[in-house]
Scaffold this motif. Structure first.
Motif, PDB file in Angstrom:
ATOM      1  N   LEU A 443       0.807  -1.232  -0.067  1.00  0.00           N
ATOM      2  CA  LEU A 443       0.037   0.018   0.119  1.00  0.00           C
ATOM      3  C   LEU A 443       0.730   1.407  -0.012  1.00  0.00           C
ATOM      4  N   THR A 444       1.869   1.099   0.634  1.00  0.00           N
ATOM      5  CA  THR A 444       2.546   2.684   0.833  1.00  0.00           C
ATOM      6  C   THR A 444       3.541   2.720  -0.584  1.00  0.00           C
ATOM      7  N   ASP A 445       3.572   2.150  -1.532  1.00  0.00           N
ATOM      8  CA  ASP A 445       3.985   2.385  -2.839  1.00  0.00           C
ATOM      9  C   ASP A 445       3.141   3.576  -3.468  1.00  0.00           C
ATOM     10  N   TRP A 446       1.888   3.647  -2.968  1.00  0.00           N
ATOM     11  CA  TRP A 446       1.042   4.696  -3.329  1.00  0.00           C
ATOM     12  C   TRP A 446       1.616   5.959  -3.038  1.00  0.00           C
ATOM     13  N   ASP A 447       2.359   6.261  -1.910  1.00  0.00           N
ATOM     14  CA  ASP A 447       2.966   7.366  -1.611  1.00  0.00           C
ATOM     15  C   ASP A 447       4.263   7.834  -2.385  1.00  0.00           C
ATOM     16  N   ARG A 448       4.703   6.833  -2.952  1.00  0.00           N
ATOM     17  CA  ARG A 448       6.010   6.975  -3.993  1.00  0.00           C
ATOM     18  C   ARG A 448       5.561   6.793  -5.552  1.00  0.00           C
ATOM     19  N   ASP A 449       4.217   7.029  -5.794  1.00  0.00           N
ATOM     20  CA  ASP A 449       3.837   7.291  -7.102  1.00  0.00           C
ATOM     21  C   ASP A 449       4.064   5.878  -7.703  1.00  0.00           C
ATOM     22  N   GLY A 450       4.197   4.866  -6.877  1.00  0.00           N
ATOM     23  CA  GLY A 450       4.160   3.433  -7.435  1.00  0.00           C
ATOM     24  C   GLY A 450       2.703   3.013  -7.667  1.00  0.00           C
ATOM     25  N   THR A 451       2.711   1.593  -8.023  1.00  0.00           N
ATOM     26  CA  THR A 451       1.353   1.136  -8.454  1.00  0.00           C
ATOM     27  C   THR A 451       1.077   0.035  -7.139  1.00  0.00           C
ATOM     28  N   VAL A 452      -0.162   0.152  -6.709  1.00  0.00           N
ATOM     29  CA  VAL A 452      -0.481  -0.766  -5.482  1.00  0.00           C
ATOM     30  C   VAL A 452      -1.233  -2.014  -6.351  1.00  0.00           C
ATOM     31  N   HIS A 453      -0.851  -3.187  -6.018  1.00  0.00           N
ATOM     32  CA  HIS A 453      -1.368  -4.326  -6.484  1.00  0.00           C
ATOM     33  C   HIS A 453      -2.378  -4.994  -5.748  1.00  0.00           C
ATOM     34  N   LEU A 454      -3.682  -4.689  -6.144  1.00  0.00           N
ATOM     35  CA  LEU A 454      -4.764  -5.156  -5.546  1.00  0.00           C
ATOM     36  C   LEU A 454      -5.251  -6.505  -6.072  1.00  0.00           C
ATOM     37  N   SER A 455      -5.639  -7.587  -5.085  1.00  0.00           N
ATOM     38  CA  SER A 455      -5.977  -8.496  -5.628  1.00  0.00           C
ATOM     39  C   SER A 455      -7.169  -9.302  -4.714  1.00  0.00           C
ATOM     40  N   VAL A 456      -7.896 -10.226  -5.239  1.00  0.00           N
ATOM     41  CA  VAL A 456      -9.110 -10.624  -4.519  1.00  0.00           C
ATOM     42  C   VAL A 456      -8.697 -11.418  -3.689  1.00  0.00           C
ATOM     43  N   ARG A 457      -9.228 -11.055  -2.336  1.00  0.00           N
ATOM     44  CA  ARG A 457      -8.962 -11.606  -0.890  1.00  0.00           C
ATOM     45  C   ARG A 457      -9.930 -12.044  -0.205  1.00  0.00           C
ATOM     46  N   ALA A 458     -10.956 -12.773  -1.015  1.00  0.00           N
ATOM     47  CA  ALA A 458     -12.240 -13.314  -0.477  1.00  0.00           C
ATOM     48  C   ALA A 458     -12.395 -14.787  -0.462  1.00  0.00           C
ATOM     49  N   GLN A 459     -11.144 -15.616  -0.857  1.00  0.00           N
ATOM     50  CA  GLN A 459     -10.955 -17.114  -0.881  1.00  0.00           C
ATOM     51  C   GLN A 459     -11.727 -17.612   0.528  1.00  0.00           C
ATOM     52  N   GLY A 460     -12.431 -18.618   0.092  1.00  0.00           N
ATOM     53  CA  GLY A 460     -13.128 -19.037   1.436  1.00  0.00           C
ATOM     54  C   GLY A 460     -14.454 -18.586   2.011  1.00  0.00           C
ATOM     55  N   LEU A 461     -14.361 -17.211   1.561  1.00  0.00           N
ATOM     56  CA  LEU A 461     -15.737 -16.506   1.877  1.00  0.00           C
ATOM     57  C   LEU A 461     -16.593 -16.629   0.798  1.00  0.00           C
ATOM     58  N   GLU A 462     -17.794 -17.354   1.135  1.00  0.00           N
ATOM     59  CA  GLU A 462     -18.887 -17.828  -0.306  1.00  0.00           C
ATOM     60  C   GLU A 462     -20.217 -17.087   0.480  1.00  0.00           C
ATOM     61  N   GLU A 463     -20.617 -16.059  -0.331  1.00  0.00           N
ATOM     62  CA  GLU A 463     -21.801 -15.280   0.217  1.00  0.00           C
ATOM     63  C   GLU A 463     -23.085 -15.182  -1.023  1.00  0.00           C
ATOM     64  N   THR A 464     -22.860 -16.056  -1.815  1.00  0.00           N
ATOM     65  CA  THR A 464     -23.915 -15.993  -2.683  1.00  0.00           C
ATOM     66  C   THR A 464     -25.253 -16.702  -2.242  1.00  0.00           C
ATOM     67  N   ALA A 465     -26.484 -16.158  -2.621  1.00  0.00           N
ATOM     68  CA  ALA A 465     -27.899 -16.835  -2.218  1.00  0.00           C
ATOM     69  C   ALA A 465     -28.029 -17.641  -3.783  1.00  0.00           C
ATOM     70  N   VAL A 466     -28.344 -18.875  -3.464  1.00  0.00           N
ATOM     71  CA  VAL A 466     -28.458 -19.843  -4.503  1.00  0.00           C
ATOM     72  C   VAL A 466     -30.017 -20.091  -4.914  1.00  0.00           C
ATOM     73  N   MET A 467     -30.460 -20.147  -5.989  1.00  0.00           N
ATOM     74  CA  MET A 467     -31.737 -19.999  -6.535  1.00  0.00           C
ATOM     75  C   MET A 467     -31.952 -21.238  -6.998  1.00  0.00           C
ATOM     76  N   CYS A 468     -31.108 -22.036  -7.907  1.00  0.00           N
ATOM     77  CA  CYS A 468     -31.371 -23.149  -8.439  1.00  0.00           C
ATOM     78  C   CYS A 468     -29.996 -24.002  -8.662  1.00  0.00           C
ATOM     79  N   LEU A 469     -30.371 -25.389  -8.745  1.00  0.00           N
ATOM     80  CA  LEU A 469     -29.216 -26.218  -8.994  1.00  0.00           C
ATOM     81  C   LEU A 469     -29.487 -27.471  -9.937  1.00  0.00           C
ATOM     82  N   ILE A 470     -28.964 -27.707 -10.693  1.00  0.00           N
ATOM     83  CA  ILE A 470     -29.016 -28.918 -11.861  1.00  0.00           C
ATOM     84  C   ILE A 470     -27.756 -29.826 -11.681  1.00  0.00           C
ATOM     85  N   SER A 471     -27.651 -31.000 -12.217  1.00  0.00           N
ATOM     86  CA  SER A 471     -26.611 -31.944 -12.032  1.00  0.00           C
ATOM     87  C   SER A 471     -26.992 -33.065 -13.343  1.00  0.00           C
ATOM     88  N   PRO A 472     -26.624 -32.631 -14.458  1.00  0.00           N
ATOM     89  CA  PRO A 472     -26.895 -33.412 -15.605  1.00  0.00           C
ATOM     90  C   PRO A 472     -26.191 -34.737 -15.512  1.00  0.00           C
TER      91      PRO A 472
END
Length: 777
Positions: A443-472
């Motif tokens: 994050l502090t690279d921001w203060d040196r005109d660098g690039t902050v490398h964001l990434s998804v940090r939600a692994q393991g967090l599953e918060e969808t509401a499921v409406m339907c499922l099929i298994s062919p």
């Protein structure tokens, strides 16, 4: 008990067997079974078919004394603790059961810096009893969320209501951790516990319960509740270990009186002088080094709206207020409020704030290293207001669906109400959005005109509401899902988030079906987004590619009933669709044209026979219907005794013509009706109820047990007085419960199916914990 669709609007809105071995195990289930009135056991293991995120992360809370201890709360999916080794989130509230499903809406979370093993959740999803009959509660743990005790509360809290990103409303006195404060909405005021949350009492001396209501005309509705008391912030310099902190500040949803102070440990209160007015305080942060209180404010409750706001700095030594807004509300450039607010505990003059909401082109993060005297933006706008110069990049490979099949440059997010810098690491920060968690380690690279490398940090967090499922029964994918807000997915690897369905792209997919005898043909209906207008899509190659319909039934206003809005004949040649706002209609040209069916009420749920292509089934208000001409016309059968209200789901059995299982009903006294599980073997002419099933809610089928000829049957029901997920290997004569009390997943009444290729495997829907699947141990 059917909860309302929970998200209302979130954005403007294997090789499965081989992959399973590599997935993290949530925990083995020592599941009890109900059979012939007795409880037996069979072990199961449950995991998520991963989406990674998918819902609104309303709060991220770092413990202030133990590095690496951090929690997340969600609006409908419970709470999580981050495992610092794997960097995956561990679910903490899967033990919440069907009867208390509302306790998965977490309005606030508190982790104890004096005793980091202590954790508290303020739980309760809605303030409207018809949406959530349970009152709220404080959930308390002394082992970081492994086990819990419950403190009932005499009011509701609104974890999925307007203003749910504000706070934290629940806080622990950093000097005397027996004391907790809770800010309550609905005019109930400020509450306090002096016994580690075992009991709470109203702070009668607190003068203002708040008065801001998002929509005063929506009396007793979703937008008609007073936001109330919002947040408590301690000046921990005014206490010492074992003694209550003397000075604390409380924010209130009252645009004329937003901040109060006590200097005698909550015995008496005063309105802080000179305070700004006109906005709602969303987040407050206290700088314990400099003695400054920071406030981020907006004109609305959020999280979907907000057009004006300011950021303020209070010098608590002199009661001097300074507006430090990156873009002040008086500027023509301010079209947003502020919400997410954090300071760097290693360098308290460094702070960050986010726009409460800015749909186009994107939300903005602002950063200051001089106490708010000056700011830089994470992206600068060009002359048209579009994103131009950026101080960040985003790796979203962990959740590739985050583009919604649109721009290759994903948004920073929306509903960014929790932005947190790690108190022990100035380079590490995370923030929640309406769909995921992003974070960075530089994050502090921001203060040196660098690039902050964001990434998804939600692994393991599953918060969808499921409406339907099929298994062919054939094809590369064992599982297809339809989800609220994030469309749905074809899962080929349960341990990896897939891309979202496209052509068309849906914001929510309430119904899917496949042709039993030609399973490469799959249909889905949903709410179009990303520039699409069609509500119907069809695949003829097992979901590899999709084609939108060429037309739609006249008058259509939506895709139709959850899980049962569309059905395809066993041979794949005929589709019957029951959309909202239009007659139930059929098509035999993949949706190029539609013709209204005869003899069926609009909106009736529909299903196809899994053997005979000419047979379709439907239901409405206690009446069961049969079609024998491929869905062109329906006639009521002679069946009686079915429920006339409630959550109703029915399915035909693969390989058995005319064999239908029907689950549904309600226990609400205002709508008396049968509630159970029934079976028909004569195409719906008559149904027989299973006496062992007290309450039946959803049913599905999977591969038969070794030596058996009839498919395994799965249901989410109450059987012999026990609520759970059950399996029967003998057509319902005996049932075994395959989940246990630690793995209840709250409400599971939308969809369930077995895997026709893997005996014992079950897939079931949750309302906020994503797609779950289980295998026998």
């Amino acid at each position: 008990m059917t909860p309302v669709p929970h998200h209302l609007s979130r954005r403007g809105l294997l090789a499965a067997g081989a992959a399973a071995a590599t997935l993290p195990v949530l925990a083995p289930s020592a599941a009890s079974a109900a059979a012939d009135g007795k409880v037996r056991r069979t072990p199961y293991t449950f995991r998520n078919a991963e989406v990674v995120g998918g819902g609104f992360v309303t709060g991220i809370v770092f413990n202030q004394s133990e590095p690496g201890l951090v929690y997340a709360r969600t609006d409908i999916g419970g709470a999580y603790r981050l495992d610092p080794a794997s960097r995956r989130w561990i679910p903490l509230t899967d033990w919440i059961g069907w009867d208390k499903y509302g306790h998965t809406g977490i309005i606030s979370l508190a982790t104890d810096e004096t005793d980091p093993d202590r954790l508290y959740l303020a739980a309760g999803t809605y303030t409207m009893p018809e949406w959530d009959p349970s009152l709220a509660a404080i959930l308390r743990s002394t082992d970081r969320g492994r086990t819990w005790k419950t403190t009932p509360l005499p009011f509701r809290l609104g974890g999925n209501m307007p203003g749910r990103g504000i706070g934290e409303r629940l806080v622990i006195d950093p000097n005397r951790n027996r004391i907790l404060y809770l800010g309550v909405r609905g005019g109930h005021g400020l509450w306090r516990s002096t016994d580690h949350g075992k009991s709470f009492a109203k702070v009668t001396s607190f003068p203002n319960p708040g008065n801001f209501v998002p929509d005063p005309s929506d009396v007793d509705g979703y937008n008609g509740d007073n936001l109330g008391v919002l947040q408590v912030v301690f000046d921990k310099r005014t206490g010492r270990a074992g003694r209550a902190t003397r000075t604390l500040y409380v924010t209130v949803a009252d645009k004329d009186n937003i901040l109060y102070r006590s200097t005698d440990a909550g015995a008496s209160w005063e309105r802080v002088p000179g305070q700004p007015t006109g906005f709602i305080p969303h987040h407050a942060v206290f700088d314990h080094v400099g003695g400054y209180l920071y406030l981020a404010t907006s004109d609305t409750a959020g999280p979907y709206d907000g057009a004006k706001g300011d950021v303020w700095k209070l010098d608590t030594a002199t009661d001097t207020w300074t507006r430090i807004s990156p873009v002040p509300s008086t500027s023509d450039e301010n079209h947003f409020g502020y919400s997410g607010l954090t300071i760097d505990r290693q360098n308290p003059d460094t702070l960050m704030v986010s726009t409460q909401i800015k749909w186009h082109p994107d939300c903005i993060l602002f950063r200051s290293t001089d106490g708010g005297a000056s700011w830089t933006r994470v992206w600068d706008a060009d002359e048209n207001g579009e994103r131009a110069t950026q101080r960040y990049d985003i790796d979203m490979s962990a959740a590739p669906w985050l583009t919604w099949n649109g721009s290759s440059t994903p948004k920073l997010g929306w509903m960014m109400e929790s932005v947190q810098i790690d108190p022990f690491d100035s380079d590490h920060f995370m923030y929640g959005t309406g769909a995921t968690i992003y974070g960075a380690d530089n994050l502090t690279d921001w203060d040196r005109d660098g690039t902050v490398h964001l990434s998804v940090r939600a692994q393991g967090l599953e918060e969808t509401a499921v409406m339907c499922l099929i298994s062919p029964p054939a094809g590369r994918s064992h599982l297809f899902s339809g989800l609220g807000d994030v469309g749905g997915f074809r899962h080929t690897d349960f341990g990896k988030a897939p891309k979202m369905y496209d052509s068309p792209t849906f914001g929510g997919t309430p119904a899917l079906d496949y042709a039993e005898l030609a399973p490469h043909i799959i249909v889905r209906v949903g709410h179009p987004t990303s520039g699409w207008t069609q509500h119907f899509g069809i695949s003829t190659d097992g979901g590899e590619t999709w084609t939108p319909s060429g037309s739609e039934p006249a008058g259509l206003t939506g895709p139709g009933t959850e899980d049962q809005a569309v059905a395809v004949s066993a041979d794949g040649r005929r589709v019957v669709w029951s959309p909202a706002g239009a007659p139930v209609s059929w098509s035999d040209d993949h949706g190029a044209t539609w013709t209204a069916v005869k003899g069926l009420p609009s909106g009736a749920p529909v299903r196809s026979d899994r053997v005979n292509p000419a047979k379709f089934y439907a239901y409405d208000s206690g009446v069961f219907y049969l079609s024998t001409d491929g869905g062109k016309s329906f006639a009521a059968t002679a069946a009686t005794g079915l429920p006339t209200a409630g959550n109703v789901r029915f399915k035909a059995v693969p390989g058995h013509e005319g064999d239908i299982w029907f689950a549904g009903g309600t226990d609400k006294p205002a709508t008396p009706t049968p509630y159970g599980l029934w079976r028909s073997t004569d195409s719906g002419a008559s149904f027989t109820r299973f006496k062992a099933v007290d309450e039946g809610d959803v049913v599905g089928f999977g591969k038969a047990a070794p030596g058996a000829k009839y498919p395994a049957v799965y249901t989410s029901s109450k059987i012999h007085g026990v609520r759970g997920i059950f399996r029967s290997d003998d057509a319902g004569r005996r049932w075994v419960r395959i989940n246990d009390d630690r793995h209840q997943y709250a409400w599971t009444g939308s969809s369930i199916t077995g895997d026709p290729r893997v005996y014992g495997r079950v897939y079931f829907a949750t309302n906020g914990r994503g797609v779950m699947y289980g295998d026998p141990k």
